[in-house]
Scaffold this active site. Structure first.
Site, PDB file in Angstrom:
ATOM      1  N   ASP A 122      -9.075 -10.346   1.157  1.00  0.00           N
ATOM      2  CA  ASP A 122      -9.982  -9.983   0.061  1.00  0.00           C
ATOM      3  C   ASP A 122      -9.393 -10.315  -1.307  1.00  0.00           C
ATOM      4  O   ASP A 122      -9.780  -9.723  -2.313  1.00  0.00           O
ATOM      5  CB  ASP A 122     -10.328  -8.495   0.127  1.00  0.00           C
ATOM      6  N   ASP A 135       2.810  -0.048   2.979  1.00  0.00           N
ATOM      7  CA  ASP A 135       3.083  -0.337   1.571  1.00  0.00           C
ATOM      8  C   ASP A 135       3.752   0.842   0.874  1.00  0.00           C
ATOM      9  O   ASP A 135       4.696   0.661   0.086  1.00  0.00           O
ATOM     10  CB  ASP A 135       1.813  -0.769   0.833  1.00  0.00           C
TER      11      ASP A 135
END
Length: 447
Positions: free
Chosen positions: A213, A291
């Site tokens: 994306d 993350d």
């Protein structure tokens, strides 16, 4: 006989053998009596339907088996070609000829993590449009989820990209309180597999990671090309990111698109890592929330990343496992750089730790200190760059909210911060949101 031909013959033989076993199985099955029926003629239609359904299911399994054979054959062929130097120089941008040993050592691939977004086309179109060399920057799309429409989109690019598929699509056992986070577990599993393919199977020495994306800037490849030698030389760096978490258009200086910073916050969203870092991270890779795990002190180990003033990626993916968290408020407003900067012709040595701190810290702490009310009232514009000082977590969050910055902290580190300092533009002038000069380190409880 060449290895590729051997793979093809082996696959064909396996396919025929499997079909033979299937037919033998179907022919030898005893008829199943239909409930409430006394004659064979009444059982015939239902038995034929059942046999057809069984055959269809087996054919689907065979198709998947052949796809796996084809992918393995392709991987082996790629490895064979990469190990064999060409006898004639390849045409510029050609994917057919094998790279020389020098090109192989210098290759900087892009790994695209994809799942079920058919809009991956937007990401791939820009990557292929802006990459200066197919040989230098091969694009590898790793797909999870098994989404057929997305797979068709990726396949439509043919040899322009390498399409690999994460083979384990099973559910992941998670604690009861994490059932709604199943998607984060799948993402972490996919990252581990895909990075393993890049560094263990393809054996690249560095890679740029993007997700499906992200749209990239015209100088995306130029930026990473220039930063790669810096990342290799400075062991106080562990990544280069294309992303500025506070990169909304009104908060950056677009006239300084060449400006780069060190940051203690792992930004992700288009980032470069070395194979040596994967050697370090792979054995302890987390099951979920990869993350945020990267942002923990145990992984960061005092190292920093490089990030730009103006982002070289932007996200267009509101749909995702985070259900649009931060997207409507921050992410969709990130400014994507639209001016090509020739980074490879610039001297980036100012980003090395010692040199950076000799110039950046004095610049921050020599800036006059102002109050937030003065900034909001747009007063004292004659001062140029200014400093706004915070002394605790609550003060940082209050100032960040008042000025439109992202106010969350991870293990005490603010987004885009270096030594606690966040640099941004507010109403046309440079502002440093900074801790006191005698700052001694991050407090992990500020989270």
């Amino acid at each position: 006989m060449p290895k590729k031909s051997s793979w093809a013959l082996w696959g064909a033989a396996l396919f025929l053998a499997w079909n033979g076993l299937l037919l033998l199985f179907l022919w030898s099955r005893p008829p199943s009596p239909a409930p409430g029926s006394g004659g064979s003629s009444s059982r015939l239609p239902s038995e034929l339907i059942r046999l057809a359904q069984d055959a269809e299911a087996e054919l689907e399994r065979q198709k998947e088996l052949l796809r796996q054979i084809h992918r393995l054959s392709g991987l082996w062929e790629l490895r064979r070609r990469r190990q064999k130097a060409p006898t004639t120089p390849p045409a510029r941008g050609s994917l057919a000829a094998a790279p020389s040993s020098e090109e192989e050592a210098a290759a900087l691939p892009v790994l695209v993590l994809a799942c079920d977004r058919s809009t991956v086309r937007r990401c791939l179109d820009k990557l292929l449009r802006y990459r200066p060399s197919a040989r230098r920057h091969p694009v590898i799309v790793s797909q999870d989820c098994g989404h057929a429409e997305t797979a068709r989109v990726i396949a439509s690019y043919g040899d322009a990209v390498a399409h690999i598929r994460q083979p384990d699509l099973s559910d992941i056992p998670v604690p009861p309180e994490h059932r709604k986070f199943q998607g984060y577990y799948r993402i972490a599993r996919h990252y581990r597999w895909a990075l393993g393919q890049v560094f263990r199977v393809f054996r690249y020495r560095a890679a740029i990671v993007v997700e499906d994306d992200l749209e990239v800037a015209p100088d995306f490849f130029e930026y990473f090309e220039a930063a790669l030698p810096l990342l290799r030389d400075d062991r106080t760096l562990w990544c280069v990111s294309a992303w500025n978490d506070n990169g909304r258009e009104q908060m950056v200086d677009v006239s300084q698109a060449e400006l780069l910073y060190r940051t203690d916050f792992f930004p992700g969203l288009g980032w470069l890592l070395l194979a040596e870092l994967w050697d370090e991270l792979e054995p302890k890779w987390p099951r979920a929330f990869w993350d945020d795990w990267m942002r923990q002190p145990e992984q960061r180990r005092g190292r920093s990343c490089v990030r730009p003033e103006v982002s070289r990626t932007m996200t267009f993916g509101r749909k995702g496992v985070s259900h649009g968290q931060f997207f409507d408020q921050y992410l969709k407003f990130i400014k994507l750089n639209d001016r090509f900067v020739p980074f490879t012709r610039l001297d980036l040595s100012y980003l090395k730790k010692d040199e950076y701190e000799r110039s950046f810290l004095p610049r921050v702490y020599s800036a006059p200190e102002v109050r937030v009310e003065e900034l909001q009232g747009n007063r004292r514009r004659d001062l140029g760059a200014v400093r706004l000082q915070y002394s605790g977590r609550d003060a940082f969050k209050a100032f960040a909210k008042a000025l439109g910055l992202m106010d969350d902290l991870k293990s005490g580190v603010p987004r885009a911060g270096y030594r606690g300092i966040v640099s941004f533009v507010y109403r046309g002038r440079r502002v440093y949101l900074a801790p006191p000069r005698d700052w001694t380190g991050y407090d992990p409880t500020w989270s």
